[in-house]
Each structure stands twice: as C-alpha cells, then as structure tokens.
Design a protein around this motif. Structure first.
Motif, PDB file in Angstrom:
ATOM      1  N   THR A   1       3.340  -5.573   7.490  1.00 14.78           N
ATOM      2  CA  THR A   1       2.006  -5.162   7.960  1.00 14.78           C
ATOM      3  C   THR A   1       0.995  -6.299   7.866  1.00 14.78           C
ATOM      4  OG1 THR A   1       1.360  -4.360   5.762  1.00 14.78           O
ATOM      5  CG2 THR A   1       2.403  -2.768   7.243  1.00 14.78           C
TER       6      THR A   1
ATOM      7  N   THR B   1      -6.917   1.079  -0.097  1.00 14.10           N
ATOM      8  CA  THR B   1      -7.563   0.602   1.128  1.00 14.10           C
ATOM      9  C   THR B   1      -8.176   1.716   1.970  1.00 14.10           C
ATOM     10  OG1 THR B   1      -5.467   0.584   2.330  1.00 14.10           O
ATOM     11  CG2 THR B   1      -6.108  -1.456   1.225  1.00 14.10           C
TER      12      THR B   1
ATOM     13  N   TYR C   1      11.157  -7.451   3.782  1.00 13.78           N
ATOM     14  CA  TYR C   1      12.115  -7.661   2.686  1.00 13.78           C
ATOM     15  C   TYR C   1      13.490  -7.214   3.169  1.00 13.78           C
ATOM     16  CZ  TYR C   1       7.950  -8.306  -0.032  1.00 13.78           C
ATOM     17  OH  TYR C   1       6.762  -8.800  -0.490  1.00 13.78           O
TER      18      TYR C   1
ATOM     19  N   SER D   1      -5.661   2.574   5.178  1.00 13.06           N
ATOM     20  CA  SER D   1      -4.364   2.578   4.504  1.00 13.06           C
ATOM     21  C   SER D   1      -3.237   3.089   5.391  1.00 13.06           C
ATOM     22  CB  SER D   1      -4.445   3.461   3.253  1.00 13.06           C
ATOM     23  OG  SER D   1      -3.146   3.767   2.799  1.00 13.06           O
ATOM     24  N   ILE D   2      -2.176   2.339   5.428  1.00 11.76           N
ATOM     25  CA  ILE D   2      -0.973   2.765   6.150  1.00 11.76           C
ATOM     26  C   ILE D   2      -0.224   3.822   5.351  1.00 11.76           C
ATOM     27  CG2 ILE D   2       1.331   1.975   6.826  1.00 11.76           C
ATOM     28  CD1 ILE D   2       0.069  -0.428   8.066  1.00 11.76           C
ATOM     29  N   THR D   3      -0.090   3.614   4.052  1.00 17.47           N
ATOM     30  CA  THR D   3       0.688   4.589   3.273  1.00 17.47           C
ATOM     31  C   THR D   3       0.004   5.952   3.230  1.00 17.47           C
ATOM     32  OG1 THR D   3      -0.309   3.792   1.215  1.00 17.47           O
ATOM     33  CG2 THR D   3       1.844   2.871   1.837  1.00 17.47           C
TER      34      THR D   3
ATOM     35  N   PRO E   1       2.171   1.771  -1.481  1.00 19.56           N
ATOM     36  CA  PRO E   1       2.189   0.401  -0.966  1.00 19.56           C
ATOM     37  C   PRO E   1       2.817  -0.554  -1.980  1.00 19.56           C
ATOM     38  CG  PRO E   1      -0.020   0.965  -1.741  1.00 19.56           C
ATOM     39  CD  PRO E   1       0.822   2.210  -1.887  1.00 19.56           C
ATOM     40  N   MET E   2       3.242  -1.709  -1.490  1.00 21.89           N
ATOM     41  CA  MET E   2       3.674  -2.760  -2.416  1.00 21.89           C
ATOM     42  C   MET E   2       2.449  -3.577  -2.822  1.00 21.89           C
ATOM     43  SD  MET E   2       6.204  -6.071  -1.937  1.00 21.89           S
ATOM     44  CE  MET E   2       7.777  -5.270  -2.086  1.00 21.89           C
TER      45      MET E   2
ATOM     46  N   ARG F   1       4.469  -2.615   3.171  1.00 18.58           N
ATOM     47  CA  ARG F   1       4.330  -3.918   2.517  1.00 18.58           C
ATOM     48  C   ARG F   1       4.018  -4.967   3.561  1.00 18.58           C
ATOM     49  NH1 ARG F   1       9.884  -2.824   0.025  1.00 18.58           N
ATOM     50  NH2 ARG F   1      11.343  -3.161   1.711  1.00 18.58           N
ATOM     51  N   GLY F   2       3.261  -5.969   3.133  1.00 25.22           N
ATOM     52  CA  GLY F   2       2.785  -6.977   4.064  1.00 25.22           C
ATOM     53  C   GLY F   2       3.878  -7.861   4.599  1.00 25.22           C
ATOM     54  N   ASN F   3       4.882  -8.101   3.814  1.00 26.23           N
ATOM     55  CA  ASN F   3       5.987  -8.984   4.176  1.00 26.23           C
ATOM     56  C   ASN F   3       7.189  -8.139   4.618  1.00 26.23           C
ATOM     57  OD1 ASN F   3       7.497 -11.299   4.459  1.00 26.23           O
ATOM     58  ND2 ASN F   3       7.514 -11.815   2.273  1.00 26.23           N
TER      59      ASN F   3
ATOM     60  N   ASN G   1       1.793  -6.823  -5.288  1.00 28.57           N
ATOM     61  CA  ASN G   1       2.377  -7.860  -6.144  1.00 28.57           C
ATOM     62  C   ASN G   1       3.823  -7.528  -6.518  1.00 28.57           C
ATOM     63  OD1 ASN G   1       0.011  -9.463  -6.104  1.00 28.57           O
ATOM     64  ND2 ASN G   1      -0.926  -7.924  -7.435  1.00 28.57           N
ATOM     65  N   PHE G   2       4.570  -7.223  -5.469  1.00 29.85           N
ATOM     66  CA  PHE G   2       6.019  -6.979  -5.509  1.00 29.85           C
ATOM     67  C   PHE G   2       6.415  -5.658  -6.158  1.00 29.85           C
ATOM     68  CE2 PHE G   2       5.315 -11.611  -5.761  1.00 29.85           C
ATOM     69  CZ  PHE G   2       5.646 -11.889  -4.432  1.00 29.85           C
TER      70      PHE G   2
ATOM     71  N   SER H   1      -2.893   4.086  -2.550  1.00 27.76           N
ATOM     72  CA  SER H   1      -3.473   2.904  -1.895  1.00 27.76           C
ATOM     73  C   SER H   1      -4.972   2.815  -2.145  1.00 27.76           C
ATOM     74  CB  SER H   1      -3.231   2.969  -0.381  1.00 27.76           C
ATOM     75  OG  SER H   1      -4.017   1.972   0.257  1.00 27.76           O
TER      76      SER H   1
HETATM   77  C1  LIG Z   1      -3.556  -5.963  -4.204  1.00 33.57           C
HETATM   78  C2  LIG Z   1      -2.526  -6.132  -3.124  1.00 33.57           C
HETATM   79  C3  LIG Z   1      -1.317  -6.731  -3.426  1.00 33.57           C
HETATM   80  C4  LIG Z   1      -0.345  -6.892  -2.435  1.00 33.57           C
HETATM   81  N1  LIG Z   1       0.858  -7.452  -2.766  1.00 33.57           N
HETATM   82  C5  LIG Z   1       1.816  -7.568  -1.812  1.00 33.57           C
HETATM   83  C6  LIG Z   1       3.096  -8.129  -2.134  1.00 33.57           C
HETATM   84  O1  LIG Z   1       3.394  -8.513  -3.249  1.00 33.57           O
HETATM   85  N2  LIG Z   1       4.014  -8.216  -1.140  1.00 33.57           N
HETATM   86  C7  LIG Z   1       3.769  -7.762   0.123  1.00 33.57           C
HETATM   87  O2  LIG Z   1       4.662  -7.848   0.968  1.00 33.57           O
HETATM   88  N3  LIG Z   1       2.573  -7.229   0.461  1.00 33.57           N
HETATM   89  C8  LIG Z   1       1.606  -7.126  -0.484  1.00 33.57           C
HETATM   90  N4  LIG Z   1       0.391  -6.575  -0.168  1.00 33.57           N
HETATM   91  C9  LIG Z   1       0.191  -6.064   1.188  1.00 33.57           C
HETATM   92  C10 LIG Z   1       0.354  -4.556   1.242  1.00 33.57           C
HETATM   93  O3  LIG Z   1       1.601  -4.145   0.737  1.00 33.57           O
HETATM   94  C11 LIG Z   1       0.216  -4.098   2.694  1.00 33.57           C
HETATM   95  O4  LIG Z   1      -1.067  -4.480   3.173  1.00 33.57           O
HETATM   96  C12 LIG Z   1       0.402  -2.613   2.850  1.00 33.57           C
HETATM   97  O5  LIG Z   1       0.238  -2.265   4.212  1.00 33.57           O
HETATM   98  C13 LIG Z   1      -0.617  -1.870   2.000  1.00 33.57           C
HETATM   99  O6  LIG Z   1      -0.505  -0.492   2.187  1.00 33.57           O
HETATM  100  P1  LIG Z   1      -1.810   0.362   2.491  1.00 33.57           P
HETATM  101  O7  LIG Z   1      -2.190  -0.039   3.900  1.00 33.57           O
HETATM  102  O8  LIG Z   1      -1.409   1.761   2.371  1.00 33.57           O
HETATM  103  O9  LIG Z   1      -2.860  -0.037   1.492  1.00 33.57           O
HETATM  104  C14 LIG Z   1      -0.595  -6.433  -1.132  1.00 33.57           C
HETATM  105  C15 LIG Z   1      -1.821  -5.825  -0.843  1.00 33.57           C
HETATM  106  C16 LIG Z   1      -2.777  -5.663  -1.826  1.00 33.57           C
HETATM  107  C17 LIG Z   1      -4.072  -4.982  -1.493  1.00 33.57           C
END
Ligand SMILES: Cc1cc2nc3c(=O)[nH]c(=O)nc-3n(C[C@H](O)[C@H](O)[C@H](O)COP(=O)(O)O)c2cc1C
Length: 216
Positions: free
Chosen positions: A193, A25, A158, A29-31, A108-109, A154-156, A111-112, A23
């Motif tokens: 998230t 972030t 699935y 970061s969550i992961t 983390p996810m 992942r933000g969404n 861009n899918f 990650s």
């Molecule tokens: C560059 C980037 C691309 C992302 N693309 C997606 C995505 O395609 N689909 C989704 O559901 N979330 C997407 N997210 C959201 C992350 O998956 C989400 O914030 C997740 O908690 C990130 O993990 P982290 O907190 O460990 O960084 C994206 C985030 C970033 C920074």
C-alpha cells in the motif's frame, strides 16, 4: 450466491461478531475498510448476528503491568483498588472475546509487527486455563470453536523471494491464534500500500473483492 445461514461451530444461530480495529489512520485506513467489509459480509450470511465493537484507538488497553501479574500470584492479600480495577478490566476483555464466535480484526503492519494497541489486547487473551493450557504433550488451545478473520495491510510486499522473514504481523497473528486453538484464521490482505496510489488502490480492491467471496 451466499451460503444458507448455518449455525456456527458453537451451534448457536445468532452468533456474536467481535469487530476490533487498531489502525491509527482513521478514515484513510485500509484495514478499517477491510474489517468493516468482512463484518458486512458476515452479516449478509448471518443476518441475526450481533456485532460488538472494539476500537483500540478509542478504548486503548494498557500494557501488562507488574502489579497485576504480582496480584494474581498473591493468595489472601487484597490488592490496591487500582489493581483490582485493572484486573476487572482484563477479565472483561477476556470475557468479551470468549463470548464471541466470530472475531474480525483490522491489523495493519507497524514496524514489522502488529500495532502495540493490538498487542496489548492480545496480551489479555492468552490466559492459561481459559484459552490455552500446557500439557505434557505440548500446549493445547481452548478457543478452537471460534473463527478469526483479519483485514491485513502493509506498505511493502512480503513474499518468499523478498522479505517474508520480516513479516511479524500476519505470521505472529497466525501463531498466536493457533496457540489458542484457532488454527485457521483467514487473512484478507492489501499489500504494497506504500508503493504508490495505484498500487494502494489495486491492493484494496483486490482484498475487498476476496471478501465478497467469503462464506462460513
Ligand atoms: C507507524 C507505522 C509503521 C509502519 N510500519 C510498516 C512496516 O514495518 N512495514 C510495512 O510494510 N509497512 C509499514 N507501515 C505501512 C502500513 O502497514 C500501511 O500503510 C498500511 O496500509 C496501514 O494500514 P491502515 O491503512 O489500515 O492504517 C507502517 C505504517 C505506520 C503508520
């Protein structure tokens, strides 16, 4: 209650945990929180385990290159020094993976799919004759004695009713490690998230709670 420390599949009682993060972030970061919690949980079960750390944001792995692939195929021709060094770096990444019984990945996810830094690392692990081989009966994984644990976020959301087909993160990791013979990677998932702070907090708490139940 924790299970009694047991020898890993390799039979060694002091296994190596390879802890990988990807990650970008940082402390948010969550992961990273999930992968750290998984490692702590594994250490609670296997207190003698040794932890190898690989942060792909601090130690990035290059894209695969034409020069390296070409050099591998040229017998008897000495590659340029920088290609020799790149090949040695690739071999070291593979060795680090092969030497670990337990692999913990923060994924983390993006861009899918998975972060490109993580993809570049995975690109060094799929090596014919080392981690898989092709047979007439189909590909055979050679790394099936390892366990893989993945902190996923992942933000969404699935799921089958929504956008499961857009999940090229967990489903890719499942397929990739399955190809290497590791058919049972365990995912600890914080999902949705990006929906809002409450959702993010609950998703993290849920994933962390499931990690406390992890046993080998
Ligand atoms: C560059 C980037 C691309 C992302 N693309 C997606 C995505 O395609 N689909 C989704 O559901 N979330 C997407 N997210 C959201 C992350 O998956 C989400 O914030 C997740 O908690 C990130 O993990 P982290 O907190 O460990 O960084 C994206 C985030 C970033 C920074």
């Amino acid at each position: 209650m924790l299970a009694q420390p047991e020898p890993t599949r390799s039979g060694r009682s002091a296994p190596t945990i390879l802890h990988v993060d990807s990650s970008i972030t940082g402390e948010q970061s969550i992961t990273r929180q999930l992968s750290a919690a998984i490692v702590n949980r594994l250490l609670a079960v296997l207190p003698n385990a040794r932890v190898e750390r690989l942060d792909l944001t601090l130690q990035p792995v290059d894209h695969l290159s034409h020069e390296v692939i070409a050099a591998r195929q040229l017998d008897g021709v000495k590659p340029q020094q920088r290609v020799i060094e790149a090949m040695a770096a690739d071999a070291a990444i593979l060795e680090q993976f092969l030497a670990a019984e337990l692999i913990v990945i923060g994924a983390p996810m993006y861009n899918f799919g998975v972060p490109s830094s993580l993809k570049a690392w995975l690109d060094r692990l799929a090596v014919a004759g080392k981690t898989f081989r092709y047979t007439e009966a189909g590909p055979a994984g050679l790394a099936g004695d390892k366990r893989v644990f993945i902190g996923s976020a992942r933000g969404n959301v699935y799921d089958a009713h929504r956008v499961l087909t857009l999940d090229h993160q967990e489903r890719y990791l499942q397929a990739f490690f399955g190809f290497l013979g590791i058919t049972d990677p365990l995912f600890f998932r914080a999902e949705g998230t990006g929906i809002g702070p409450d959702h993010r907090r609950h998703a993290l708490e849920h994933a962390l709670a499931s990690i406390t139940e992890l046993n080998l």
